[in-house]
Design a protein around this motif. Structure first.
Motif, PDB file in Angstrom:
ATOM      1  N   ARG A  28     -31.022  97.438  58.954  1.00  0.00           N
ATOM      2  CA  ARG A  28     -29.691  98.045  58.825  1.00  0.00           C
ATOM      3  C   ARG A  28     -29.188  98.598  60.150  1.00  0.00           C
ATOM      4  N   GLY A  29     -29.913  98.307  61.227  1.00  0.00           N
ATOM      5  CA  GLY A  29     -29.493  98.805  62.530  1.00  0.00           C
ATOM      6  C   GLY A  29     -30.077 100.162  62.867  1.00  0.00           C
ATOM      7  N   CYS A  30     -30.975 100.671  62.019  1.00  0.00           N
ATOM      8  CA  CYS A  30     -31.589 101.982  62.260  1.00  0.00           C
ATOM      9  C   CYS A  30     -32.640 101.869  63.351  1.00  0.00           C
ATOM     10  N   ARG A  31     -32.609 102.853  64.294  1.00  0.00           N
ATOM     11  CA  ARG A  31     -33.588 102.841  65.374  1.00  0.00           C
ATOM     12  C   ARG A  31     -34.660 103.900  65.178  1.00  0.00           C
ATOM     13  N   CYS A  32     -34.716 104.523  64.001  1.00  0.00           N
ATOM     14  CA  CYS A  32     -35.786 105.469  63.701  1.00  0.00           C
ATOM     15  C   CYS A  32     -37.092 104.699  63.527  1.00  0.00           C
ATOM     16  N   SER A  33     -38.187 105.369  63.717  1.00  0.00           N
ATOM     17  CA  SER A  33     -39.489 104.739  63.555  1.00  0.00           C
ATOM     18  C   SER A  33     -39.651 104.246  62.123  1.00  0.00           C
ATOM     19  N   ALA A  34     -40.206 103.048  61.973  1.00  0.00           N
ATOM     20  CA  ALA A  34     -40.454 102.497  60.648  1.00  0.00           C
ATOM     21  C   ALA A  34     -41.754 103.036  60.058  1.00  0.00           C
ATOM     22  N   LEU A  35     -42.478 103.833  60.844  1.00  0.00           N
ATOM     23  CA  LEU A  35     -43.734 104.398  60.369  1.00  0.00           C
ATOM     24  C   LEU A  35     -43.474 105.422  59.271  1.00  0.00           C
ATOM     25  N   PRO A  36     -44.473 105.673  58.406  1.00  0.00           N
ATOM     26  CA  PRO A  36     -44.299 106.679  57.353  1.00  0.00           C
ATOM     27  C   PRO A  36     -43.948 108.038  57.941  1.00  0.00           C
ATOM     28  N   ALA A  37     -43.211 108.812  57.201  1.00  0.00           N
ATOM     29  CA  ALA A  37     -42.827 110.142  57.663  1.00  0.00           C
ATOM     30  C   ALA A  37     -44.075 110.981  57.912  1.00  0.00           C
ATOM     31  N   PRO A  38     -44.174 111.669  59.046  1.00  0.00           N
ATOM     32  CA  PRO A  38     -45.354 112.482  59.335  1.00  0.00           C
ATOM     33  C   PRO A  38     -45.544 113.554  58.271  1.00  0.00           C
ATOM     34  N   ARG A  39     -46.806 113.865  57.987  1.00  0.00           N
ATOM     35  CA  ARG A  39     -47.113 114.820  56.935  1.00  0.00           C
ATOM     36  C   ARG A  39     -47.115 116.250  57.438  1.00  0.00           C
ATOM     37  N   GLN A  40     -47.169 116.407  58.769  1.00  0.00           N
ATOM     38  CA  GLN A  40     -47.281 117.769  59.285  1.00  0.00           C
ATOM     39  C   GLN A  40     -46.064 118.608  58.918  1.00  0.00           C
ATOM     40  N   GLY A  41     -46.338 119.799  58.362  1.00  0.00           N
ATOM     41  CA  GLY A  41     -45.246 120.684  57.977  1.00  0.00           C
ATOM     42  C   GLY A  41     -44.404 121.095  59.157  1.00  0.00           C
ATOM     43  N   ALA A  42     -45.026 121.225  60.337  1.00  0.00           N
ATOM     44  CA  ALA A  42     -44.286 121.618  61.535  1.00  0.00           C
ATOM     45  C   ALA A  42     -43.198 120.612  61.853  1.00  0.00           C
ATOM     46  N   MET A  43     -43.493 119.333  61.673  1.00  0.00           N
ATOM     47  CA  MET A  43     -42.507 118.307  62.003  1.00  0.00           C
ATOM     48  C   MET A  43     -41.412 118.235  60.950  1.00  0.00           C
ATOM     49  N   GLU A  44     -41.763 118.495  59.708  1.00  0.00           N
ATOM     50  CA  GLU A  44     -40.742 118.482  58.658  1.00  0.00           C
ATOM     51  C   GLU A  44     -39.738 119.614  58.873  1.00  0.00           C
ATOM     52  N   LYS A  45     -40.244 120.786  59.205  1.00  0.00           N
ATOM     53  CA  LYS A  45     -39.356 121.916  59.482  1.00  0.00           C
ATOM     54  C   LYS A  45     -38.479 121.613  60.694  1.00  0.00           C
ATOM     55  N   ALA A  46     -39.088 121.010  61.719  1.00  0.00           N
ATOM     56  CA  ALA A  46     -38.345 120.665  62.927  1.00  0.00           C
ATOM     57  C   ALA A  46     -37.225 119.680  62.621  1.00  0.00           C
ATOM     58  N   ARG A  47     -37.524 118.682  61.782  1.00  0.00           N
ATOM     59  CA  ARG A  47     -36.490 117.712  61.397  1.00  0.00           C
ATOM     60  C   ARG A  47     -35.267 118.411  60.810  1.00  0.00           C
ATOM     61  N   ARG A  48     -35.528 119.287  59.866  1.00  0.00           N
ATOM     62  CA  ARG A  48     -34.414 119.959  59.181  1.00  0.00           C
ATOM     63  C   ARG A  48     -33.580 120.761  60.163  1.00  0.00           C
ATOM     64  N   ARG A  49     -34.242 121.505  61.032  1.00  0.00           N
ATOM     65  CA  ARG A  49     -33.519 122.342  61.996  1.00  0.00           C
ATOM     66  C   ARG A  49     -32.725 121.482  62.987  1.00  0.00           C
ATOM     67  N   LEU A  50     -33.344 120.441  63.483  1.00  0.00           N
ATOM     68  CA  LEU A  50     -32.705 119.609  64.498  1.00  0.00           C
ATOM     69  C   LEU A  50     -31.456 118.918  63.965  1.00  0.00           C
ATOM     70  N   ARG A  51     -31.491 118.494  62.710  1.00  0.00           N
ATOM     71  CA  ARG A  51     -30.321 117.814  62.150  1.00  0.00           C
ATOM     72  C   ARG A  51     -29.107 118.735  62.081  1.00  0.00           C
ATOM     73  N   GLU A  52     -29.358 120.032  61.938  1.00  0.00           N
ATOM     74  CA  GLU A  52     -28.250 120.993  61.914  1.00  0.00           C
ATOM     75  C   GLU A  52     -27.541 121.066  63.269  1.00  0.00           C
ATOM     76  N   PHE A  53     -28.261 120.721  64.342  1.00  0.00           N
ATOM     77  CA  PHE A  53     -27.725 120.864  65.691  1.00  0.00           C
ATOM     78  C   PHE A  53     -27.350 119.524  66.331  1.00  0.00           C
ATOM     79  N   ASP A  54     -27.384 118.469  65.548  1.00  0.00           N
ATOM     80  CA  ASP A  54     -27.072 117.137  66.077  1.00  0.00           C
ATOM     81  C   ASP A  54     -25.591 117.049  66.468  1.00  0.00           C
TER      82      ASP A  54
END
Length: 270
Positions: A28-54
């Motif tokens: 679909r033209g997505c350049r995100c990694s096709a790998l499974p979403a990382p399980r680390q809670g630190a990265m999940e929290k970071a994702r949520r915060r970063l999207r707010e500032f995109d």
């Protein structure tokens, strides 16, 4: 009895520009990694915060020469770390200085994300498909008055760095938390070529892996501090140029004032 399988966290909508419906996947033209979403809670929290500032392509039409850098985040020992490079001593501009992978935009680059990913591949051998692009943060302006966009991406900790010796002499990792709780830090005021007075952050990081110290300052430190402020959402042990109770608005005002000072100076020289 078999253990219950942990549910995979939802990585959320794709942040890549031009992807309809926010659906992930290279088809679909997505350049995100096709790998499974990382399980680390630190990265999940970071994702949520970063999207707010995109900021997306909000500043893409400003009439300035463009550049982009990749802020590669990975988890090491359960902590978020930033990958940084040391510029080769063979380079004419800023030899030996610490920076993120990145450089000037080329005609073949579709956008700032393309620029950052291309440069990361050229400099440290990081393949674009191995980067999960999360967002673009508020841009900055470098010493050459280029508009520099920081692109944030997650990289697996198994990534093997292969520095290009013509451009990079060393690669190292710093815990992201160091940019809000440093052990060795100083700051000084700096007046840009346009006359704008700003604060320069300077960190000295003692890397046990390399058994040496690295000086991280200037625009590189500026981006690292802002990234840490966004992800951790806490006050640093030093002063910053933002209203931490309204980081989104104050960071945009900071950039607009900086850009206006450069733009006005250019107009006055016409």
């Amino acid at each position: 009895m078999a253990a219950e399988q942990e549910e995979e966290p939802d990585p959320g909508p794709c942040p890549c520009p031009g992807v309809t419906g926010g659906e992930r996947g290279t088809a679909r033209g997505c350049r995100c990694s096709a790998l499974p979403a990382p399980r680390q809670g630190a990265m999940e929290k970071a994702r949520r915060r970063l999207r707010e500032f995109d900021v997306g392509d909000k500043f893409s039409r400003l009439p300035r020469p463009r550049a982009a850098v990749l802020l590669p985040l990975t988890v090491r020992g359960g902590q978020l770390h930033l990958l940084l490079t040391v510029r080769s001593m063979q380079l004419r501009r800023s030899p030996g200085e610490v920076c993120f992978p990145g450089g000037k935009r080329e005609a073949t680059d579709k956008d700032d994300i393309d620029t950052a990913l291309r440069e990361a591949k050229e400099e440290v051998g990081l393949q674009p498909e191995k980067v999960e692009v999360i967002c673009r943060l508020m841009p900055g302006i470098d010493k050459m008055n280029n508009l520099v966009t920081p692109v944030v991406g997650f990289v697996e900790d198994t990534f093997e760095v292969t520095p290009n010796p013509d451009e990079v002499s060393e690669v190292f990792f710093v815990p992201l938390e160091y940019f809000v709780k440093p052990l060795n830090y100083k700051t000084f005021s700096y007046k840009t070529s346009s006359g704008y007075l700003t604060r320069i952050h300077c960190f000295i990081y003692d890397d046990q892996e390399h058994r040496k110290s690295f000086k991280i300052w200037g625009l590189t430190a500026h981006f690292a501090v802002f990234l840490a402020l966004v992800i951790f959402g806490e006050r640093p042990t030093f002063e910053v140029d933002y209203d931490l109770d309204n980081l989104i608005l104050s960071s945009e005002n900071y950039f607009i004032n900086l850009y206006a000072s450069v733009h006005e100076r250019k107009k006055s020289n016409l």
